[in-house]
Design a protein around this motif. Structure first.
Motif, PDB file in Angstrom:
ATOM      1  N   SER A  45      -5.119  12.777  26.054  1.00  0.00           N
ATOM      2  CA  SER A  45      -6.430  13.147  25.509  1.00  0.00           C
ATOM      3  C   SER A  45      -6.525  12.948  24.009  1.00  0.00           C
ATOM      4  O   SER A  45      -7.620  12.968  23.436  1.00  0.00           O
ATOM      5  CB  SER A  45      -6.741  14.605  25.839  1.00  0.00           C
ATOM      6  N   ARG A  46      -5.382  12.769  23.348  1.00  0.00           N
ATOM      7  CA  ARG A  46      -5.356  12.635  21.899  1.00  0.00           C
ATOM      8  C   ARG A  46      -4.470  11.453  21.491  1.00  0.00           C
ATOM      9  O   ARG A  46      -3.513  11.090  22.183  1.00  0.00           O
ATOM     10  CB  ARG A  46      -4.826  13.900  21.221  1.00  0.00           C
ATOM     11  N   ALA A  47      -4.808  10.877  20.341  1.00  0.00           N
ATOM     12  CA  ALA A  47      -3.991   9.824  19.742  1.00  0.00           C
ATOM     13  C   ALA A  47      -3.718  10.213  18.296  1.00  0.00           C
ATOM     14  O   ALA A  47      -4.663  10.432  17.530  1.00  0.00           O
ATOM     15  CB  ALA A  47      -4.690   8.474  19.818  1.00  0.00           C
ATOM     16  N   VAL A  48      -2.459  10.324  17.942  1.00  0.00           N
ATOM     17  CA  VAL A  48      -2.071  10.660  16.575  1.00  0.00           C
ATOM     18  C   VAL A  48      -1.978   9.359  15.784  1.00  0.00           C
ATOM     19  O   VAL A  48      -1.176   8.483  16.115  1.00  0.00           O
ATOM     20  CB  VAL A  48      -0.715  11.399  16.539  1.00  0.00           C
ATOM     21  N   SER A  49      -2.811   9.222  14.771  1.00  0.00           N
ATOM     22  CA  SER A  49      -2.806   8.025  13.925  1.00  0.00           C
ATOM     23  C   SER A  49      -2.009   8.338  12.667  1.00  0.00           C
ATOM     24  O   SER A  49      -2.302   9.297  11.955  1.00  0.00           O
ATOM     25  CB  SER A  49      -4.236   7.619  13.562  1.00  0.00           C
ATOM     26  N   ILE A  50      -1.000   7.527  12.401  1.00  0.00           N
ATOM     27  CA  ILE A  50      -0.072   7.759  11.296  1.00  0.00           C
ATOM     28  C   ILE A  50      -0.097   6.547  10.370  1.00  0.00           C
ATOM     29  O   ILE A  50       0.022   5.408  10.829  1.00  0.00           O
ATOM     30  CB  ILE A  50       1.358   7.989  11.820  1.00  0.00           C
ATOM     31  N   ALA A  51      -0.243   6.798   9.085  1.00  0.00           N
ATOM     32  CA  ALA A  51      -0.273   5.711   8.097  1.00  0.00           C
ATOM     33  C   ALA A  51       0.764   5.949   7.017  1.00  0.00           C
ATOM     34  O   ALA A  51       1.023   7.092   6.630  1.00  0.00           O
ATOM     35  CB  ALA A  51      -1.655   5.602   7.459  1.00  0.00           C
ATOM     36  N   ILE A  52       1.353   4.871   6.526  1.00  0.00           N
ATOM     37  CA  ILE A  52       2.249   4.909   5.377  1.00  0.00           C
ATOM     38  C   ILE A  52       1.668   3.999   4.294  1.00  0.00           C
ATOM     39  O   ILE A  52       1.277   2.859   4.564  1.00  0.00           O
ATOM     40  CB  ILE A  52       3.672   4.443   5.735  1.00  0.00           C
ATOM     41  N   ARG A  53       1.614   4.518   3.115  1.00  0.00           N
ATOM     42  CA  ARG A  53       1.095   3.769   1.969  1.00  0.00           C
ATOM     43  C   ARG A  53       2.089   2.702   1.527  1.00  0.00           C
ATOM     44  O   ARG A  53       3.293   2.944   1.417  1.00  0.00           O
ATOM     45  CB  ARG A  53       0.842   4.746   0.822  1.00  0.00           C
ATOM     46  N   LEU A  54       1.578   1.515   1.297  1.00  0.00           N
ATOM     47  CA  LEU A  54       2.393   0.426   0.769  1.00  0.00           C
ATOM     48  C   LEU A  54       2.600   0.599  -0.733  1.00  0.00           C
ATOM     49  O   LEU A  54       1.818   1.272  -1.412  1.00  0.00           O
ATOM     50  CB  LEU A  54       1.719  -0.914   1.045  1.00  0.00           C
ATOM     51  N   SER A  55       3.614  -0.028  -1.259  1.00  0.00           N
ATOM     52  CA  SER A  55       3.900   0.012  -2.692  1.00  0.00           C
ATOM     53  C   SER A  55       2.857  -0.777  -3.468  1.00  0.00           C
ATOM     54  O   SER A  55       2.649  -1.973  -3.215  1.00  0.00           O
ATOM     55  CB  SER A  55       5.291  -0.568  -2.967  1.00  0.00           C
ATOM     56  N   ASP A  56       2.208  -0.133  -4.427  1.00  0.00           N
ATOM     57  CA  ASP A  56       1.243  -0.836  -5.268  1.00  0.00           C
ATOM     58  C   ASP A  56       1.887  -1.997  -6.012  1.00  0.00           C
ATOM     59  O   ASP A  56       1.311  -3.078  -6.141  1.00  0.00           O
ATOM     60  CB  ASP A  56       0.616   0.122  -6.282  1.00  0.00           C
ATOM     61  N   SER A  57       3.081  -1.771  -6.528  1.00  0.00           N
ATOM     62  CA  SER A  57       3.752  -2.819  -7.313  1.00  0.00           C
ATOM     63  C   SER A  57       4.060  -4.043  -6.458  1.00  0.00           C
ATOM     64  O   SER A  57       3.946  -5.179  -6.921  1.00  0.00           O
ATOM     65  CB  SER A  57       5.036  -2.265  -7.933  1.00  0.00           C
ATOM     66  N   VAL A  58       4.453  -3.804  -5.208  1.00  0.00           N
ATOM     67  CA  VAL A  58       4.735  -4.925  -4.307  1.00  0.00           C
ATOM     68  C   VAL A  58       3.448  -5.684  -3.994  1.00  0.00           C
ATOM     69  O   VAL A  58       3.415  -6.920  -4.047  1.00  0.00           O
ATOM     70  CB  VAL A  58       5.404  -4.424  -3.009  1.00  0.00           C
ATOM     71  N   ILE A  59       2.380  -4.964  -3.675  1.00  0.00           N
ATOM     72  CA  ILE A  59       1.106  -5.611  -3.354  1.00  0.00           C
ATOM     73  C   ILE A  59       0.553  -6.349  -4.573  1.00  0.00           C
ATOM     74  O   ILE A  59       0.059  -7.481  -4.466  1.00  0.00           O
ATOM     75  CB  ILE A  59       0.089  -4.586  -2.840  1.00  0.00           C
ATOM     76  N   ASP A  60       0.643  -5.736  -5.747  1.00  0.00           N
ATOM     77  CA  ASP A  60       0.118  -6.370  -6.956  1.00  0.00           C
ATOM     78  C   ASP A  60       0.897  -7.628  -7.321  1.00  0.00           C
ATOM     79  O   ASP A  60       0.399  -8.478  -8.066  1.00  0.00           O
ATOM     80  CB  ASP A  60       0.157  -5.383  -8.127  1.00  0.00           C
ATOM     81  N   GLY A  61       2.117  -7.763  -6.803  1.00  0.00           N
ATOM     82  CA  GLY A  61       2.930  -8.951  -7.074  1.00  0.00           C
ATOM     83  C   GLY A  61       2.522 -10.167  -6.265  1.00  0.00           C
ATOM     84  O   GLY A  61       2.990 -11.281  -6.526  1.00  0.00           O
ATOM     85  N   ILE A  62       1.639  -9.962  -5.276  1.00  0.00           N
ATOM     86  CA  ILE A  62       1.128 -11.082  -4.477  1.00  0.00           C
ATOM     87  C   ILE A  62       0.088 -11.843  -5.293  1.00  0.00           C
ATOM     88  O   ILE A  62      -0.801 -11.243  -5.877  1.00  0.00           O
ATOM     89  CB  ILE A  62       0.500 -10.566  -3.162  1.00  0.00           C
ATOM     90  N   ASP A  63       0.208 -13.165  -5.315  1.00  0.00           N
ATOM     91  CA  ASP A  63      -0.771 -13.966  -6.051  1.00  0.00           C
ATOM     92  C   ASP A  63      -1.512 -14.864  -5.066  1.00  0.00           C
ATOM     93  O   ASP A  63      -2.438 -14.436  -4.409  1.00  0.00           O
ATOM     94  CB  ASP A  63      -0.079 -14.776  -7.132  1.00  0.00           C
ATOM     95  N   MET A  64      -1.081 -16.083  -4.923  1.00  0.00           N
ATOM     96  CA  MET A  64      -1.755 -17.023  -4.023  1.00  0.00           C
ATOM     97  C   MET A  64      -1.100 -17.050  -2.640  1.00  0.00           C
ATOM     98  O   MET A  64      -1.589 -17.731  -1.733  1.00  0.00           O
ATOM     99  CB  MET A  64      -1.735 -18.433  -4.619  1.00  0.00           C
ATOM    100  N   GLN A  65      -0.008 -16.317  -2.487  1.00  0.00           N
ATOM    101  CA  GLN A  65       0.713 -16.329  -1.222  1.00  0.00           C
ATOM    102  C   GLN A  65       1.606 -15.091  -1.151  1.00  0.00           C
ATOM    103  O   GLN A  65       1.883 -14.461  -2.177  1.00  0.00           O
ATOM    104  CB  GLN A  65       1.576 -17.590  -1.107  1.00  0.00           C
ATOM    105  N   PRO A  66       2.045 -14.705   0.062  1.00  0.00           N
ATOM    106  CA  PRO A  66       2.934 -13.549   0.176  1.00  0.00           C
ATOM    107  C   PRO A  66       4.267 -13.828  -0.502  1.00  0.00           C
ATOM    108  O   PRO A  66       4.715 -14.972  -0.593  1.00  0.00           O
ATOM    109  CB  PRO A  66       3.096 -13.372   1.689  1.00  0.00           C
TER     110      PRO A  66
END
Length: 244
Positions: A45-66
């Motif tokens: 009857s229920r679904a527990v949705s769990i999220a983990i935040r990604l590292s801002d520094s890692v994401i900000d290091g992406i430019d034109m490609q992963p």
């Protein structure tokens, strides 16, 4: 069934294990979505949705490609989500409930690109965020800089409610998509089909046949629409942890 653990204590424990956000969805609101097997939700009857935040520094290091760093970070976050989902399942079982952990990132059908259940659909129903024009879940605190998993249960927790879409006229994800796959179409809650929002063929070609051929890059990742979303930039202004 009535769980022997309260919702606040339950969520606090999951966050102690490393989750950034935990919300509860009523699976009645998920009726009709594709699942494997088709009766996956029948006893839950229920679904527990769990999220983990990604590292801002890692994401900000992406430019034109992963980047290789993002590729590694992506894999480790998925592993941590799977670990938390198993711990959550055991916690529910210890408190008298049934539960099943759904893998964070496992594709069962590489033609239709489906898995056991859509973590995004669960996250929308649970109020973790809204569905952005890139199809990513956008959280008001962390933007799309999150990864998701799901635990199905029959524990009778009070469900949370969906939140309003706040993308508005923003088209940053569309304008920066290297595949030109994002159509820039908005939605009040969710898209009936993925084709309303993106050209899936173009997206898959980019992440599998272009980025997937780069050295030290796991298949099927990009990260550019995650980086450019203005809601994700708000993470630099808060260190809050989302709770109930």
């Amino acid at each position: 069934m009535k769980s022997q653990i309260g919702k606040t204590e339950f969520i606090d424990q999951i966050q102690d294990w490393g989750a950034s956000i935990v919300r509860i969805a009523d699976t009645f609101t998920l009726a009709g979505i594709d699942t494997y097997p088709e009766d996956l939700l029948e006893n839950y009857s229920r679904a527990v949705s769990i999220a983990i935040r990604l590292s801002d520094s890692v994401i900000d290091g992406i430019d034109m490609q992963p980047t290789p760093l993002y590729s590694s970070h992506y894999s480790r976050i998925n592993a941590l989500l799977d670990d938390i989902a198993i711990r959550t399942t055991n916690l529910l079982q210890l408190n008298g409930a049934q539960a099943v952990p759904i893998p964070a990132s496992q594709i069962l059908d590489s033609e239709k690109w489906f898995s056991y259940i859509s973590h995004k659909a669960v996250a929308i129903a649970a109020g973790i965020g809204w569905q952005g024009k890139s199809l990513l879940i956008v959280n008001p605190d962390f933007g799309p800089r999150i990864r998701l998993t799901t635990v199905l249960t029959n524990a009778d927790f009070q469900p949370d409610s969906p939140i309003k879409n706040r993308c508005g006229k923003c088209n940053q994800c569309k304008e920066h998509c290297p595949a030109g796959a994002i159509l820039g179409v908005n939605t009040d809650s969710h898209y009936s089909t993925r084709s309303e929002a993106i050209n899936l063929e173009k997206c898959v070609h980019q992440v599998r046949d272009v980025f997937g051929q780069l050295p030290n890059i796991a298949p099927l990742i990009c990260g550019i629409c995650i980086k450019v979303c203005p809601w994700g930039h708000k993470t630099k202004k808060t260190n809050s942890v989302s709770r109930i």
